[in-house]
Design a protein around this motif. Structure first.
Motif, PDB file in Angstrom:
ATOM      1  N   THR A   5      46.516  38.647  39.197  1.00  0.00           N
ATOM      2  CA  THR A   5      45.643  37.496  39.014  1.00  0.00           C
ATOM      3  C   THR A   5      46.458  36.420  38.299  1.00  0.00           C
ATOM      4  O   THR A   5      46.406  36.285  37.080  1.00  0.00           O
ATOM      5  CB  THR A   5      44.389  37.871  38.216  1.00  0.00           C
ATOM      6  OG1 THR A   5      43.762  38.992  38.836  1.00  0.00           O
ATOM      7  CG2 THR A   5      43.411  36.721  38.148  1.00  0.00           C
ATOM      8  N   ARG A  17      42.169  35.198  34.907  1.00  0.00           N
ATOM      9  CA  ARG A  17      41.423  36.410  34.565  1.00  0.00           C
ATOM     10  C   ARG A  17      40.463  36.069  33.440  1.00  0.00           C
ATOM     11  O   ARG A  17      40.819  35.388  32.492  1.00  0.00           O
ATOM     12  CB  ARG A  17      42.417  37.490  34.132  1.00  0.00           C
ATOM     13  CG  ARG A  17      41.775  38.812  33.885  1.00  0.00           C
ATOM     14  CD  ARG A  17      41.519  39.540  35.200  1.00  0.00           C
ATOM     15  NE  ARG A  17      40.909  40.812  34.904  1.00  0.00           N
ATOM     16  CZ  ARG A  17      39.648  41.106  35.201  1.00  0.00           C
ATOM     17  NH1 ARG A  17      38.908  40.266  35.851  1.00  0.00           N
ATOM     18  NH2 ARG A  17      39.153  42.263  34.893  1.00  0.00           N
ATOM     19  N   ALA A  65      43.037  41.015  43.043  1.00  0.00           N
ATOM     20  CA  ALA A  65      43.134  39.939  42.056  1.00  0.00           C
ATOM     21  C   ALA A  65      41.715  39.437  41.817  1.00  0.00           C
ATOM     22  O   ALA A  65      40.881  39.444  42.719  1.00  0.00           O
ATOM     23  CB  ALA A  65      44.035  38.828  42.566  1.00  0.00           C
ATOM     24  N   TRP A  67      39.773  36.278  39.825  1.00  0.00           N
ATOM     25  CA  TRP A  67      39.815  35.033  39.067  1.00  0.00           C
ATOM     26  C   TRP A  67      38.416  34.603  38.645  1.00  0.00           C
ATOM     27  O   TRP A  67      37.492  34.608  39.455  1.00  0.00           O
ATOM     28  CB  TRP A  67      40.381  33.888  39.905  1.00  0.00           C
ATOM     29  CG  TRP A  67      41.822  33.988  40.232  1.00  0.00           C
ATOM     30  CD1 TRP A  67      42.867  33.497  39.506  1.00  0.00           C
ATOM     31  CD2 TRP A  67      42.407  34.575  41.401  1.00  0.00           C
ATOM     32  NE1 TRP A  67      44.063  33.747  40.140  1.00  0.00           N
ATOM     33  CE2 TRP A  67      43.804  34.413  41.309  1.00  0.00           C
ATOM     34  CE3 TRP A  67      41.879  35.234  42.511  1.00  0.00           C
ATOM     35  CZ2 TRP A  67      44.672  34.873  42.282  1.00  0.00           C
ATOM     36  CZ3 TRP A  67      42.748  35.693  43.486  1.00  0.00           C
ATOM     37  CH2 TRP A  67      44.125  35.516  43.367  1.00  0.00           C
TER      38      TRP A  67
END
Length: 190
Positions: A5, A17, A65, A67
């Motif tokens: 991330t 993150r 990942a 976000w």
């Protein structure tokens, strides 16, 4: 493949993150109730005890990942996840959520384009994104970004005893670069 991330920035947003408190703000409402699937659209507060489990799970997961989308004042407004690698077409799938207070401002498209640019830089040839039957809001965002129809997944999941069809869309790297990077580079050189 290990996907990190990586912090990203756009004109109006930071993506990075998040912490548990930020996920709780983003997931204030139960998104399953906001997608207008089976004509069910209502603002129902989310059970926040489920958020803590999700945050801990994604912290340990190296093939995804995750976000949180922040406004420049660091208010968390949404979330994008990249996971589910499809090796035969060298693709990764993204999914997204945006708090309803921020719908209609173009934030999700802006955030998705930043994430997609990063994912293509990792070597993926394609990015997938799906929406469920009845989820017109997500379908419109996906179309505005430029994804094209890829395939139908009939009876992908069940909601309240009704089987729901998902529609998977795709964007390849060349189309993305033509739509977003070529125009961006032309503006930079002027």
């Amino acid at each position: 493949m290990i996907i990190k991330t990586k912090p990203l920035e756009t004109d109006r947003l930071f993506l990075k993150r998040g912490i548990e408190e930020d996920y709780c703000k983003v997931y204030e409402y139960d998104f399953r109730k906001l997608r207008d699937i089976n004509n069910e659209f209502e603002f129902v507060k989310h059970d926040l005890s489920q958020i803590a489990d999700f945050v801990l799970e994604s912290d340990d997961n190296l093939d995804m990942a995750d976000w949180i989308i922040y406004l420049k004042d660091m208010a968390p407004i949404g979330n994008i996840i990249a996971d589910r690698i499809v090796e035969d077409i060298n693709a990764i799938e993204i999914s997204f959520n945006l708090h309803p207070d921020f719908w209609g401002n173009g934030y999700m498209k802006e955030a998705c384009v930043a994430v997609m640019e990063y994912l293509f830089s990792l070597g993926f040839d394609n990015i997938l994104c799906r929406y469920s039957e009845g989820n017109i809001k997500s379908k419109k965002v996906i179309e505005k970004i430029g994804f094209k129809y890829y395939k139908t997944i009939k009876d992908a999941w069940v909601k309240n005893g009704v089987e729901i069809t998902d529609y998977k869309t795709i964007m390849n790297k060349e189309e993305f670069e033509k739509m977003y990077l070529e125009n961006h580079n032309k503006r930079r050189s002027l």
